[in-house]
Design an enzyme around this catalytic site. Structure first.
Site, PDB file in Angstrom:
ATOM      1  N   TRP A 129     -18.110  42.840 -75.116  1.00  0.00           N
ATOM      2  CA  TRP A 129     -17.191  42.090 -74.538  1.00  0.00           C
ATOM      3  C   TRP A 129     -16.937  42.967 -73.217  1.00  0.00           C
ATOM      4  O   TRP A 129     -16.437  44.232 -73.534  1.00  0.00           O
ATOM      5  CB  TRP A 129     -16.041  41.734 -75.516  1.00  0.00           C
ATOM      6  CG  TRP A 129     -15.041  40.826 -74.588  1.00  0.00           C
ATOM      7  CD1 TRP A 129     -15.167  39.759 -74.008  1.00  0.00           C
ATOM      8  CD2 TRP A 129     -13.736  40.949 -74.698  1.00  0.00           C
ATOM      9  NE1 TRP A 129     -14.116  39.498 -73.277  1.00  0.00           N
ATOM     10  CE2 TRP A 129     -13.065  39.997 -73.852  1.00  0.00           C
ATOM     11  CE3 TRP A 129     -12.889  41.901 -75.503  1.00  0.00           C
ATOM     12  CZ2 TRP A 129     -11.589  39.780 -73.664  1.00  0.00           C
ATOM     13  CZ3 TRP A 129     -11.607  41.811 -75.335  1.00  0.00           C
ATOM     14  CH2 TRP A 129     -10.826  40.724 -74.560  1.00  0.00           C
ATOM     15  N   ASP A 210     -13.019  45.039 -84.444  1.00  0.00           N
ATOM     16  CA  ASP A 210     -12.409  44.075 -83.583  1.00  0.00           C
ATOM     17  C   ASP A 210     -12.765  42.560 -84.328  1.00  0.00           C
ATOM     18  O   ASP A 210     -14.037  42.186 -84.512  1.00  0.00           O
ATOM     19  CB  ASP A 210     -13.048  44.114 -81.991  1.00  0.00           C
ATOM     20  CG  ASP A 210     -12.401  42.901 -81.053  1.00  0.00           C
ATOM     21  OD1 ASP A 210     -11.400  42.167 -81.743  1.00  0.00           O
ATOM     22  OD2 ASP A 210     -12.816  42.946 -80.119  1.00  0.00           O
ATOM     23  N   ALA A 212     -11.851  38.715 -83.929  1.00  0.00           N
ATOM     24  CA  ALA A 212     -11.242  37.917 -83.123  1.00  0.00           C
ATOM     25  C   ALA A 212     -11.632  36.462 -83.295  1.00  0.00           C
ATOM     26  O   ALA A 212     -10.938  35.648 -82.718  1.00  0.00           O
ATOM     27  CB  ALA A 212     -11.433  38.222 -81.408  1.00  0.00           C
ATOM     28  N   LYS A 245      -7.976  32.607 -81.151  1.00  0.00           N
ATOM     29  CA  LYS A 245      -9.210  31.505 -81.267  1.00  0.00           C
ATOM     30  C   LYS A 245      -8.801  30.613 -82.653  1.00  0.00           C
ATOM     31  O   LYS A 245      -8.881  29.630 -82.752  1.00  0.00           O
ATOM     32  CB  LYS A 245     -10.464  32.070 -81.378  1.00  0.00           C
ATOM     33  CG  LYS A 245     -10.488  33.309 -80.567  1.00  0.00           C
ATOM     34  CD  LYS A 245     -10.984  33.061 -79.368  1.00  0.00           C
ATOM     35  CE  LYS A 245     -11.057  34.254 -78.340  1.00  0.00           C
ATOM     36  NZ  LYS A 245     -11.242  34.294 -77.025  1.00  0.00           N
TER      37      LYS A 245
HETATM   38  C1  LMR Z   1     -13.888  35.384 -73.843  1.00  0.00           C
HETATM   39  O1  LMR Z   1     -14.649  36.464 -74.113  1.00  0.00           O
HETATM   40  O2  LMR Z   1     -14.350  34.534 -73.117  1.00  0.00           O
HETATM   41  C2  LMR Z   1     -12.507  35.483 -74.255  1.00  0.00           C
HETATM   42  O3  LMR Z   1     -12.291  36.420 -75.252  1.00  0.00           O
HETATM   43  C3  LMR Z   1     -11.420  35.332 -73.378  1.00  0.00           C
HETATM   44  C4  LMR Z   1     -11.329  36.555 -72.525  1.00  0.00           C
HETATM   45  O4  LMR Z   1     -10.165  36.920 -72.430  1.00  0.00           O
HETATM   46  O5  LMR Z   1     -12.302  36.987 -71.938  1.00  0.00           O
END
Ligand code: LMR
Length: 395
Positions: A129, A210, A212, A245
Site C-alpha cells: 500500500w 496490518d 485493515a 472498512k
Molecule cells: C486505499 O488503499 O485506497 C485505502 O486504504 C484508503 C487510503 O487511505 O489510501
C-alpha cells in the site's frame, strides 16, 4: 520562511478521489480509493453503526478527555475481535492502544520500533500500500522490500518471498498484510502462513501485521488467521488494526495498535512508551468512532453487524465473478481470472499506466496508476460499461 517549500503533487489515492469528484460525466466509475460501495454506488452507514451511534449519544454525559490510550472498552474489544475470544495472548502479554485509524496505528508501531531499536529495518512487500512508505519511514526507520506478487499467476510469489525472509538478519521487522492484500488482492493460504511463522521464529524476526480488511475476505476468523497464529506462537508481535472498512467508519478515524510482548512487565513498558508517543504526536485519539465500535462489540448489535459485514463480503465476491465474466466477453484475448481467485476489495487489472490514463480520460473510469481496482466500486449495472471501456482502452 515558507517561501522555499516545493509544491507537491497530490497523493496517488486521495488525489484520484478528488479528480473523480470533479468529473461531471454521469458514466464515471470510481475504482480508486478503497471504500465499500453498495448497489447504488453509495458508501452506506451500517445499520448497526447507526443504532450504536444513537445509543452512544443518548448515554454520553460529558465531552471531557478520555486518555492517550483511548477507550479501554474499545481496546479490550478490538483485541478480542482480532485474536478471538480465549486467545492465550489476551491473558497477560497483549496490550492495545486506540489510534486515529489504521494509519495512526501503523505510525505508532513504527515509532515504538524506532524507540526500541533505532536502526531497525522494516521489510515491506513488493508491492505494498503506497501509504505504508511514509507511515513507516517518516519517523526515521529504514525500509526494504521483499518479493510478494507474481504478476504471471496473479498469486503470491511464495518461494521468492520465503527465500528473502529466510535471508534477513535477526531482529528485522516484517510488515505483513493479514488478509486482503492491498493493492494486489493476493493472499497467503493458511499453510503458507505456517511456513512464514517458522521463518519468523527461526530468524528471530518481528512480525508487524496490518489488518485493515478483517471480515471482507473469507470471514472474521479466517481473515485474522495470521494475526492469531503469530500472536499464539511468537514471543513478540505488533498488529495495526483499522475499523474503517469493516465498520464503515472511515472518516471517524478508528484503529488500534496491539502489542504482544514476551512478559507482562515488558507489555506494560511497551504500553507506557506508546502512551508517551501518542501524547507527543496527537495527544489523544478521537473518541466517537471508537465508542461506536465498543458499543457494537459489547452489545446485542454485534450479531447484526456481523450479518451486514457478511453481506458486504458476499457482494464483493459476486462482483468479482461478474467482472471476470464480463471481461471474458469483451477482452477474450486476455485472462482476468485471477480477479475471481483473489479476495477483499482490491485486484490489479494488469494493464500499463498509459492504458490506465486512457481509461480515465476517455471513459471516466478511475483507478490508481498501477491498475489497482476497488472491486467494491463496481455495480451490477456498470460492469458491462466497465468491461467495454477496458476492451477499448486495451485496444
Ligand atoms: C486505499 O488503499 O485506497 C485505502 O486504504 C484508503 C487510503 O487511505 O489510501
Amino acid at each position: 520562511m515558507l517561501e522555499h517549500l516545493d509544491r507537491l503533487s497530490p497523493d496517488p489515492i486521495l488525489g484520484l478521489m478528488a479528480a473523480f469528484r470533479a468529473d461531471t460525466d454521469p458514466r464515471k466509475v470510481d475504482l480508486g480509493v478503497g471504500v465499500y460501495r453498495d448497489d447504488r454506488g453509495d458508501t452506506p452507514i451500517m445499520q448497526a453503526v447507526r443504532e450504536a451511534e444513537r445509543e452512544v449519544l443518548e448515554r454520553q454525559t460529558t465531552k471531557t478527555y478520555v486518555a492517550p490510550a483511548g477507550n479501554p472498552a474499545f481496546n479490550d474489544a478490538i483485541g478480542q475481535l482480532v485474536l478471538g475470544d480465549g486467545h492465550a495472548a489476551l491473558a497477560g502479554r497483549l496490550r492495545a492502544v486506540q489510534a486515529p485509524g489504521g494509519c495512526g496505528a501503523l505510525r505508532l508501531g513504527a515509532e515504538l520500533i524506532r524507540t526500541a531499536v533505532p536502526d531497525a529495518v522494516v521489510h515491506v512487500s513488493t508491492p505494498t500500500w503506497a501509504n505504508h512508505v511514509p507511515l513507516l519511514s517518516n519517523c526515521g526507520l529504514k525500509l526494504e522490500r521483499y518479493p510478494y506478487f507474481d504478476a504471471t499467476t496473479g498469486g503470491v510469489a511464495f518461494e521468492a518471498m520465503m527465500g528473502a525472509l529466510d535471508a534477513l538478519p535477526a531482529r528485522s521487522v516484517v510488515l505483513l498484510h493479514a488478509s486482503c492484500h492491498n493493492p494486489t488482492g493476493a493472499d497467503l493460504e493458511d499453510g503458507q502462513w505456517r511456513e512464514v511463522l517458522s521463518v519468523m521464529r527461526r530468524r528471530s524476526l518481528l512480525p508487524f501485521i496490518d489488518i485493515a480488511y478483517q471480515g471482507l475476505g473469507r470471514g472474521l476468523a479466517e481473515d485474522a488467521f495470521a494475526a492469531r497464529l503469530m500472536c499464539a506462537e511468537l514471543p513478540e508481535a505488533l498488529v495495526a488494526v483499522s475499523s474503517s472498512k469493516n465498520f464503515g467508519l472511515y472518516r471517524e478515524r478508528v484503529g488500534a495498535l496491539l502489542t504482544l510482548s514476551e512478559t507482562g512487565a515488558a507489555a506494560d513498558a511497551a504500553l507506557s512508551q506508546l502512551v508517551r508517543i501518542a501524547r507527543g504526536l496527537y495527544s489523544m485519539p478521537p473518541d466517537h468512532g471508537a465508542a461506536i465500535v465498543a458499543r457494537i462489540l459489547g452489545s446485542g448489535l454485534r450479531g447484526q453487524w456481523e450479518q451486514e459485514l457478511a453481506s458486504m463480503r458476499e457482494r464483493i465476491a459476486q462482483l468479482r465473478a461478474e467482472t471476470v465474466r464480463a471481461l471474458a466477453g469483451t477482452c477474450a484475448r486476455r485472462d482476468f481470472s485471477h480477479i475471481v481467485r483473489q479476495r477483499g476489495m482490491f485486484s490489479y487489472l494488469g494493464i500499463d499506466k498509459e492504458t490506465v490514463h486512457r481509461l480515465r480520460e476517455q471513459h471516466h473510469v478511475y483507478m490508481t496508476d498501477d491498475s489497482r481496482i476497488n472491486i467494491a466500486g463496481l455495480r451490477h449495472e456498470n460492469i458491462p460499461y466497465f468491461a467495454e471501456a477496458v476492451a477499448r482502452a486495451v485496444g
